[in-house]
Design an enzyme around this catalytic site. Structure first.
Site, PDB file in Angstrom:
ATOM      1  N   SER A  14     -21.573  -3.671 -17.331  1.00 59.07           N
ATOM      2  CA  SER A  14     -20.503  -4.339 -16.592  1.00 59.07           C
ATOM      3  C   SER A  14     -20.554  -3.922 -15.126  1.00 59.07           C
ATOM      4  O   SER A  14     -21.348  -3.069 -14.733  1.00 59.07           O
ATOM      5  CB  SER A  14     -19.144  -3.980 -17.204  1.00 59.07           C
ATOM      6  OG  SER A  14     -18.944  -2.577 -17.158  1.00 59.07           O
ATOM      7  N   CYS A 379       5.533  -4.613   1.318  1.00 59.37           N
ATOM      8  CA  CYS A 379       6.340  -4.648   0.097  1.00 59.37           C
ATOM      9  C   CYS A 379       7.126  -3.334  -0.053  1.00 59.37           C
ATOM     10  O   CYS A 379       8.070  -3.098   0.692  1.00 59.37           O
ATOM     11  CB  CYS A 379       5.461  -4.943  -1.110  1.00 59.37           C
ATOM     12  SG  CYS A 379       6.387  -5.492  -2.566  1.00 59.37           S
ATOM     13  N   HIS A 515       3.008  -9.875   1.026  1.00 54.34           N
ATOM     14  CA  HIS A 515       1.675  -9.255   0.964  1.00 54.34           C
ATOM     15  C   HIS A 515       0.695 -10.029   1.849  1.00 54.34           C
ATOM     16  O   HIS A 515       0.006 -10.941   1.369  1.00 54.34           O
ATOM     17  CB  HIS A 515       1.167  -9.243  -0.482  1.00 54.34           C
ATOM     18  CG  HIS A 515       1.879  -8.282  -1.372  1.00 54.34           C
ATOM     19  ND1 HIS A 515       1.428  -6.997  -1.610  1.00 54.34           N
ATOM     20  CD2 HIS A 515       3.032  -8.413  -2.081  1.00 54.34           C
ATOM     21  CE1 HIS A 515       2.265  -6.380  -2.432  1.00 54.34           C
ATOM     22  NE2 HIS A 515       3.246  -7.212  -2.735  1.00 54.34           N
ATOM     23  N   GLU A 517      -2.124  -9.201   2.904  1.00 48.98           N
ATOM     24  CA  GLU A 517      -3.531  -8.966   2.559  1.00 48.98           C
ATOM     25  C   GLU A 517      -4.127 -10.089   1.723  1.00 48.98           C
ATOM     26  O   GLU A 517      -5.348 -10.303   1.730  1.00 48.98           O
ATOM     27  CB  GLU A 517      -3.685  -7.630   1.815  1.00 48.98           C
ATOM     28  CG  GLU A 517      -3.112  -7.578   0.411  1.00 48.98           C
ATOM     29  CD  GLU A 517      -1.653  -7.128   0.342  1.00 48.98           C
ATOM     30  OE1 GLU A 517      -1.229  -6.633  -0.721  1.00 48.98           O
ATOM     31  OE2 GLU A 517      -0.944  -7.288   1.357  1.00 48.98           O
TER      32      GLU A 517
END
EC number: 6.3.4.2
Length: 545
Positions: A14, A379, A515, A517
């Site tokens: 993975s 936040c 947020h 970002e």
């Protein structure tokens, strides 16, 4: 319009970077004028990642329409212009819950519900729905080939070739080609076995992306092509690079986009990667560097703050500055104090839930305010800045949030249902009341205050940013805080909820409830992060003087 499907799977191990590879390929196809989107299919049983631990799963990426999704969707939005929606991500848990709900309603007319065809049909319906209106949809299957959890998804994408036609489906498999120092060569056997596993499911890969720490030699790629029954030109070497924004160029240089366009019989111009070349130029030619401290509670897994970290880098690109990010555990700030914050050019406190480490964040906000260090609160980062200002400037001793201290005297942050006015009356809500204070998720309008710093940075009076929170600034206590010198720089569309605060008497102190970002990209950046990094550079210059 005929939609073409590229199914992206991973093998051997993975974390090979399927999401980055898929996003990079999508960026090239988009640069050729194609309408492209990307989907992520997650095999876990959770309905969505909204309640999963950030230290296990990484951040929850919020889409414009309010879906809580896998962090890979953040990569997708940073690489292509198409905005992701709730259609772009679904899980095993969501598929099963929908099928079971239909079964309870009797939609299946008493049939025995099975993985094939009911679960696989539901998966295919979702894929087709997500691809509507696009020339090409890339579908990333989470996990690794061989995992039990991913079998229904792999069976569904196998069936897709039958349903929509093999000429409109392409299977792209990412695999590890490890280099063994003892032997002095790369080894192809893991790739061969991974493809064998895929073949046992009924899927013949059309493209192999070979991940390695170095370029895979031509003779080894030819060997892989022979043993895996893939054209040699469709065996792509993808070596480790120091910037993920180099990957579109790497894939294009090996002709992957040409191969795919021919495979789908698509006629489109050559890809123009000038924007990505500009990003790489800005990244490799900085005029200086700054150190920004990020004070959080999930710092042991940087992926918990993936979008924030990337947005800071984008802010650096816009200012030609390398941003060195120092991840600081907020509990360490609680125990060791201000020594953890020295030597920083700016301080950022990101979002989070729960009381652990909150007082460390409050201390960091105070340190930034008192030492004129640039501060960006996101936040929870806005809420702790408000708590700190209320306690130490506005005279509200022990001001807090009802999330942490339900019965505090000065609940400057609370659910709307907990707001009380000066007479002790609880805020009344009706069915028509604003939904803020439960869980505000997704894009929301915000009106910026005339003359504020953020209005200057955004350059427009109204913005749309994404939220993910339950608690709000308590309007009942706001007048006293504003009287002490804090400015509300942005409010919700109905002007009832505080979205942004700033300190006019500070060089750069901004905190927002949303947020930012999630909407920052390497090509465009984001006004708040660009302004924040610029302020960090200016602070550094002042310190040198």
């Amino acid at each position: 319009m005929t939609t073409n499907y590229i199914f992206v799977t991973g093998g051997v191990v993975s974390s090979l970077g399927k999401g980055i590879a898929a996003a990079s390929l999508a960026a090239i196809l988009e640069a050729r004028g194609l309408n492209v989107t990307i989907m992520k299919l997650d095999p876990y049983i959770n309905v969505d990642p909204g309640t999963m631990s950030p230290t296990q799963h990484g951040e929850v990426f919020v889409t414009e329409d309010g879906a809580e999704t896998d962090l890979d969707l953040g990569h997708y939005e940073r690489f292509i212009r198409t905005k992701m929606t709730r259609r772009n991500n679904f899980t095993t848990g969501r598929i099963y819950s929908e099928v079971l709900r239909k079964e309870r309603r009797g939609d299946y007319l008493g049939a025995t519900i099975q993985v094939i065809p009911h679960i696989t049909n539901a998966i295919k319906e979702r894929i087709i729905e997500g691809g509507e209106g696009h020339d090409v949809v890339l579908v990333e299957i989470g996990g690794t080939v061989g995992d039990i959890e991913s079998l229904p998804f792999l069976e569904a994408i196998r069936q897709m070739a039958v349903d929509v036609g093999r000429e409109h489906t392409l299977y792209m498999h990412l695999t590890l080609v490890p280099y063994l120092a003892a032997a002095g060569e790369v080894k192809t056997k893991p790739t061969q076995h991974s493809v064998k596993e895929l073949l046992s499911i009924g899927i013949q890969p059309d493209v192999l992306i070979c991940r390695s720490d170095r370029a895979v030699p031509a003779n080894e790629r030819a060997k892989i092509a022979l043993f895996c029954n893939v054209p040699e030109k469709a065996v792509i070497s993808l070596k480790d690079v120091d910037s993920i924004y180099k990957i579109p160029g790497l894939l294009k240089s090996q002709g992957l986009d040409d191969y795919i366009c021919k495979r789908f019989s698509l006629t489109c111009p050559e890809a123009n990667l000038a924007e990505w070349e500009q990003v790489l130029y800005e990244e490799s030619n900085p005029g200086g560097e700054v150190t920004i401290g990020m004070i959080g509670k999930y710092v042991e897994l940087p992926d918990a703050y993936k979008s924030v970290i990337e947005a800071l880098k984008h802010g650096g690109l816009k200012n030609r500055l390398t941003v060195n990010i120092k991840l600081i555990d907020s509990q360490d700030v609680e125990t060791r104090g201000e020594e953890m914050l020295k030597g920083l050019d700016a301080i950022l406190i990101p979002g989070g839930f729960g009381y652990r480490g909150v007082e460390g964040k409050v201390l960091a906000a105070r340190y930034a305010r008192e030492h004129n260090i640039p501060y960006l609160g996101i936040c929870l980062g806005m809420q702790v800045a408000l708590m700190e200002f209320a306690r130490n400037v506005a005279g509200m001793e022990n001001a807090n949030s009802t999330e942490f201290v339900p019965d505090c005297k000065y609940p400057v942050v609370a659910l709307i249902t907990e707001w009380r006015d000066e007479d002790g009356n609880v805020e009344v809500r009706t069915e028509e009341s604003d939904l803020g204070g439960t869980m505000r998720v997704g894009g929301q309008q915000c009106h910026l205050t005339e003359g504020s710093l953020v209005r200057q940075m955004y350059g427009e009076p109204t913005i749309v940013e994404r939220h993910r929170h339950r608690y709000e600034v308590n309007n009942m206590l706001l007048k006293q805080i504003e009287a002490a010198g804090l400015r509300v720089a942005g409010r919700s569309a109905d002007n009832k909820l505080v979205e942004i605060i700033e300190l006019p008497n500070h060089p750069w102190f901004v905190a927002c409830q949303f947020h930012p970002e999630f909407t920052s990209t390497p090509r465009d950046g984001h006004p708040l992060f660009a302004g924040f990094v610029k302020a960090a550079g200016e602070y550094q210059k002042r310190q040198v003087k």
